[in-house]
Scaffold this motif. Structure first.
Motif, mmCIF file in Angstrom:
data_model
loop_
_atom_site.group_PDB
_atom_site.id
_atom_site.type_symbol
_atom_site.label_atom_id
_atom_site.label_comp_id
_atom_site.label_asym_id
_atom_site.label_seq_id
_atom_site.Cartn_x
_atom_site.Cartn_y
_atom_site.Cartn_z
ATOM 1 N N PHE A 131 0.816 -1.171 -0.152
ATOM 2 C CA PHE A 131 0.000 0.013 0.009
ATOM 3 C C PHE A 131 0.790 1.419 -0.203
ATOM 4 N N ALA A 132 1.907 1.312 1.032
ATOM 5 C CA ALA A 132 2.681 2.364 1.160
ATOM 6 C C ALA A 132 3.503 2.581 -0.265
ATOM 7 N N ASP A 133 3.947 1.555 -0.768
ATOM 8 C CA ASP A 133 4.700 1.574 -2.078
ATOM 9 C C ASP A 133 3.987 2.268 -3.263
ATOM 10 N N ALA A 134 2.789 1.775 -3.278
ATOM 11 C CA ALA A 134 1.619 2.107 -4.300
ATOM 12 C C ALA A 134 1.515 3.571 -4.354
ATOM 13 N N LEU A 135 1.060 4.393 -3.054
ATOM 14 C CA LEU A 135 0.803 5.360 -3.052
ATOM 15 C C LEU A 135 2.017 6.534 -3.114
ATOM 16 N N ALA A 136 3.355 5.861 -2.757
ATOM 17 C CA ALA A 136 4.652 6.632 -3.124
ATOM 18 C C ALA A 136 4.646 6.821 -4.584
ATOM 19 N N GLU A 137 4.449 5.764 -5.321
ATOM 20 C CA GLU A 137 4.441 5.417 -6.772
ATOM 21 C C GLU A 137 3.492 6.609 -7.432
ATOM 22 N N LEU A 138 2.305 6.519 -7.114
ATOM 23 C CA LEU A 138 1.220 7.566 -7.501
ATOM 24 C C LEU A 138 1.950 8.956 -7.187
ATOM 25 N N VAL A 139 2.251 9.250 -5.878
ATOM 26 C CA VAL A 139 2.767 10.660 -5.426
ATOM 27 C C VAL A 139 4.089 10.789 -6.270
ATOM 28 N N GLY A 140 4.913 9.988 -6.667
ATOM 29 C CA GLY A 140 6.241 10.239 -7.197
ATOM 30 C C GLY A 140 5.856 10.468 -8.750
ATOM 31 N N HIS A 141 5.001 10.003 -9.275
ATOM 32 C CA HIS A 141 4.814 10.128 -10.846
ATOM 33 C C HIS A 141 3.605 10.777 -10.976
ATOM 34 N N HIS A 142 2.463 10.243 -11.403
ATOM 35 C CA HIS A 142 1.237 10.523 -12.018
ATOM 36 C C HIS A 142 0.736 11.662 -11.213
ATOM 37 N N LEU A 143 0.639 11.787 -9.811
ATOM 38 C CA LEU A 143 0.218 12.653 -8.900
ATOM 39 C C LEU A 143 1.429 13.493 -8.467
ATOM 40 N N ALA A 144 2.387 13.752 -9.018
ATOM 41 C CA ALA A 144 3.529 14.579 -8.427
ATOM 42 C C ALA A 144 3.420 15.931 -8.481
ATOM 43 N N THR A 145 2.826 16.410 -9.538
ATOM 44 C CA THR A 145 2.572 17.783 -9.654
ATOM 45 C C THR A 145 0.998 17.972 -10.304
ATOM 46 N N PRO A 146 0.684 19.234 -9.450
ATOM 47 C CA PRO A 146 -0.716 19.640 -9.745
ATOM 48 C C PRO A 146 -0.907 20.309 -11.176
ATOM 49 N N VAL A 147 -1.754 20.310 -11.761
ATOM 50 C CA VAL A 147 -2.163 21.371 -12.884
ATOM 51 C C VAL A 147 -2.810 22.510 -12.844
ATOM 52 N N GLU A 148 -2.205 23.407 -13.517
ATOM 53 C CA GLU A 148 -3.016 24.806 -13.328
ATOM 54 C C GLU A 148 -4.227 24.707 -13.807
ATOM 55 N N ALA A 149 -4.955 25.154 -12.802
ATOM 56 C CA ALA A 149 -6.455 25.209 -13.048
ATOM 57 C C ALA A 149 -7.111 26.323 -12.577
ATOM 58 N N GLN A 150 -8.373 26.788 -13.325
ATOM 59 C CA GLN A 150 -9.159 27.850 -12.617
ATOM 60 C C GLN A 150 -9.515 27.669 -11.221
ATOM 61 N N PRO A 151 -9.457 28.482 -10.208
ATOM 62 C CA PRO A 151 -9.906 28.056 -9.062
ATOM 63 C C PRO A 151 -11.523 28.113 -8.967
ATOM 64 N N VAL A 152 -12.052 27.213 -8.368
ATOM 65 C CA VAL A 152 -13.667 27.080 -8.395
ATOM 66 C C VAL A 152 -14.084 28.195 -7.644
ATOM 67 N N ARG A 153 -15.046 28.826 -8.080
ATOM 68 C CA ARG A 153 -15.721 30.019 -7.782
ATOM 69 C C ARG A 153 -17.226 29.813 -7.596
ATOM 70 N N ARG A 154 -17.704 30.156 -6.631
ATOM 71 C CA ARG A 154 -19.373 30.346 -6.439
ATOM 72 C C ARG A 154 -19.784 31.140 -7.541
ATOM 73 N N ALA A 155 -20.890 31.105 -8.022
ATOM 74 C CA ALA A 155 -21.578 32.276 -8.615
ATOM 75 C C ALA A 155 -21.933 33.321 -8.023
ATOM 76 N N ARG A 156 -21.918 34.557 -8.564
ATOM 77 C CA ARG A 156 -22.536 35.646 -7.941
ATOM 78 C C ARG A 156 -23.861 35.446 -7.591
ATOM 79 N N GLN A 157 -24.227 36.058 -6.667
ATOM 80 C CA GLN A 157 -25.495 36.032 -6.253
ATOM 81 C C GLN A 157 -26.146 37.654 -6.841
ATOM 82 N N ARG A 158 -27.329 37.345 -7.301
ATOM 83 C CA ARG A 158 -28.120 38.523 -7.553
ATOM 84 C C ARG A 158 -28.661 39.384 -6.444
ATOM 85 N N ALA A 159 -28.631 40.659 -6.460
ATOM 86 C CA ALA A 159 -29.057 41.449 -5.505
ATOM 87 C C ALA A 159 -30.393 41.463 -5.229
#
Length: 160
Positions: A131-159
């Motif tokens: 389990f620890a080896d598999a998790l380290a493999e994920l974090v060391g490779h496929h999940l090593a770097t976050p992708v640039e993404a637009q932050p999630v924002r709530r829609a503006r509420q109408r007055a």
């Protein structure tokens, strides 16, 4: 009525978020017994490895600038570390760990190891290493770097 889509793979995001949250709360409670937070423990460990600036430590500990400042302030207030000029670059300031900080980091690491060991103990002995080896493999490779993404924002509420 719409039907719920069928999952074709386990909800990895949900599982990892839940496990990470619970583990962090357990770690926070355990480290509080010796006056540390997980952030403080992490910064102490990285600062003990070699001379590092606050910016370098923040990057290693996945902390934003504001959180890093607050963390180092807390370490200084507790007498566990101090900001001081770098020996190699007098323009740079490093976080130097005191003797008390080194002792606290050692005690903190024993606590971290215990909490992590207790979590792994929920698995059969034969599953822990893989389990620890598999998790380290994920974090060391496929999940090593976050992708640039637009932050999630709530829609503006109408007055109204």
């Amino acid at each position: 009525m719409a039907t719920t889509p069928v999952r074709t793979v386990p909800d990895l995001t949900g599982l990892l978020k839940h496990a990470g949250h619970v583990l962090e709360t357990q770690l926070t409670a355990a480290l509080a017994e010796v006056g540390l937070t997980p952030r403080m423990q992490c910064v102490l460990l990285y600062a003990l490895e070699e001379e590092r600036t606050q910016v370098q430590l923040a990057e290693l500990a996945y902390l934003d600038k504001t959180t890093m400042v607050v963390t180092v302030d807390a370490l200084e207030k507790a007498g566990l570390a101090e900001r001081k000029p770098s020996e190699t670059d007098r323009r740079a300031r490093i976080v130097a760990v005191s003797e008390a900080g080194a002792r606290a980091a050692e005690e903190g690491q024993r606590i971290v190891d215990r909490v992590h060991g207790e979590a792994l103990a929920a698995l059969a002995a034969s599953q822990r290493g893989p389990f620890a080896d598999a998790l380290a493999e994920l974090v060391g490779h496929h999940l090593a770097t976050p992708v640039e993404a637009q932050p999630v924002r709530r829609a503006r509420q109408r007055a109204k």
